[in-house]
Every structure is written in C-alpha cells, then in structure tokens.
Design a protein around this motif. Structure first.
Motif, PDB file in Angstrom:
ATOM      1  N   GLY A   1      -7.161  -2.582  -4.978  1.00  0.00           N
ATOM      2  CA  GLY A   1      -6.842  -3.158  -6.272  1.00  0.00           C
ATOM      3  C   GLY A   1      -7.734  -4.316  -6.676  1.00  0.00           C
ATOM      4  O   GLY A   1      -7.743  -4.697  -7.835  1.00  0.00           O
TER       5      GLY A   1
ATOM      6  N   HIS B   1      -1.961  -3.006  -3.546  1.00  0.00           N
ATOM      7  CA  HIS B   1      -3.291  -3.481  -3.158  1.00  0.00           C
ATOM      8  C   HIS B   1      -4.181  -2.321  -2.714  1.00  0.00           C
ATOM      9  O   HIS B   1      -5.393  -2.352  -2.929  1.00  0.00           O
TER      10      HIS B   1
ATOM     11  N   LEU C   1      -2.106   0.326  -9.087  1.00  0.00           N
ATOM     12  CA  LEU C   1      -2.823  -0.910  -8.769  1.00  0.00           C
ATOM     13  C   LEU C   1      -2.536  -2.025  -9.767  1.00  0.00           C
ATOM     14  O   LEU C   1      -2.413  -3.191  -9.377  1.00  0.00           O
TER      15      LEU C   1
ATOM     16  N   SER D   1       0.829  -1.199   0.000  1.00  0.00           N
ATOM     17  CA  SER D   1       0.000   0.000   0.000  1.00  0.00           C
ATOM     18  C   SER D   1       0.865   1.252   0.000  1.00  0.00           C
ATOM     19  O   SER D   1       2.055   1.200   0.301  1.00  0.00           O
TER      20      SER D   1
END
Length: 188
Positions: free
Chosen positions: A187, A139, A133, A104
């Motif tokens: 994602g 994610h 993504l 992230s």
C-alpha cells in the motif's frame, strides 16, 4: 458484540468495464457454472489435475450456503464481476486470509470465457486491490499464480503486484509438476 473489521463493509465498486458487487447465495450456481463450463478456469486455478477434467461436483444447497456465509463474513470480501456489456456475472474477486496484526490479506480471482480478452479481469483486479489498499487500510495483498498461467501473471504485474518467490513443483498436473509464483502488492 464483535467489533467491525475492514471486511464488514460490502461495497459495490464500479469501473468502465465492470461492476464488482457483493455476492449473494443466488450467485453460487452462476459462478459454479462459470468454472464448470470453462475447463481453462478449472485448470489454471489448480481446481483439477488433468487437462479436460471437471472439478468434483458440489451439492447446490451447500454451495449456496457457502456463498450466503461469504456475503456477510467479516474476514473476507467476495465480489461478483459483472460485465457492463452483457450485465452477466463473469467471475469473482476475493480478498481473504486476513491477517489483522499485519494489515494483510490474500487475493484470488477467476474470470470465465465470456469475460476474457477485453480487460475485464485487469479492471476487476485493479478495483478490488485499490479498495483494499486505500479504503480498507490494508498494507499488503498477496496472491499465488501457477507458472502455466502467464496471462494472469501479466494482469497482476500491470496492476502492480511484484514477484517475490517461487514454490517449486507445487501442483501435480498431467503427470508433471507446475511451479507456483508468489506475488504481492504494498500500500505504500
């Protein structure tokens, strides 16, 4: 040797309205001018605490060095937003605050007066988020937007960000308090 990260590649992303290209040291003063010449950018990003104030000055050589380091950093992606109509740099998009264990990162952006009201910010946001993504394998991408910036929140919602919470009284502005909204896109 340090292994490559998803942020090591510095792509150029092209859309119908804008091109996002890696920043260089030469962009530092251009992007600083976008913020300084447009009080709305400084206010809505929380860079100042009073209407009409300018951000504190920064030494041009230091600012150039910062952008030069971001141009090669492996923990962030900083891209200049270039308007196809004028070929001018009108803002920037940034993926930063990388958390490799959780795949992230954070997102921030600004688009100055010359790029507003024509969909450039929406396209720039969509391009960099899709890259993060899909190509980088992230994610989750998070952002913060102040409550007095509904235009930006609308852009983020159009791209797919979802409101996850509110930080109350997060910014002191014009003798009052402004909440911050936390948003994220996944994602999957």
């Amino acid at each position: 040797m340090t292994p490559a990260t998803p942020f090591s590649e510095k792509p150029t992303l092209r859309g119908e309205l804008v091109t996002l290209r890696p920043v260089t040291g030469d962009d530092a003063l251009l992007l600083d001018a976008v913020v300084r010449d447009d009080p709305e950018v400084a206010e809505l990003t929380g860079s100042v605490h009073r209407t009409g104030d300018s951000p504190p000055p920064i030494d041009p050589a230091r600012l150039r060095a910062i952008y030069e380091s971001w141009a090669v950093a492996d923990d962030r992606l900083v891209l200049a937003v270039v308007d196809h109509t004028s070929e001018a740099v009108v803002g920037e998009v940034v993926l930063n605050d990388w958390d490799p264990a959780n795949r992230s990162c954070g997102f921030r952006t600004f688009v100055g007066r010359a790029g507003r009201g024509r969909g450039l910010g929406t396209e720039a946001t969509r391009l960099v988020v899709q890259h993060g993504l899909r190509r980088m394998g992230l994610h989750r991408i998070t952002l913060e937007v102040y409550a007095f910036n509904p235009r930006a929140r609308h852009v983020y919602e159009k791209v797919g960000f979802v409101h996850e919470g509110t930080g109350r009284d997060a910014l002191r502005f014009d003798d009052g308090w402004v909440d911050v909204h936390f948003m994220a896109i996944l994602g999957d």
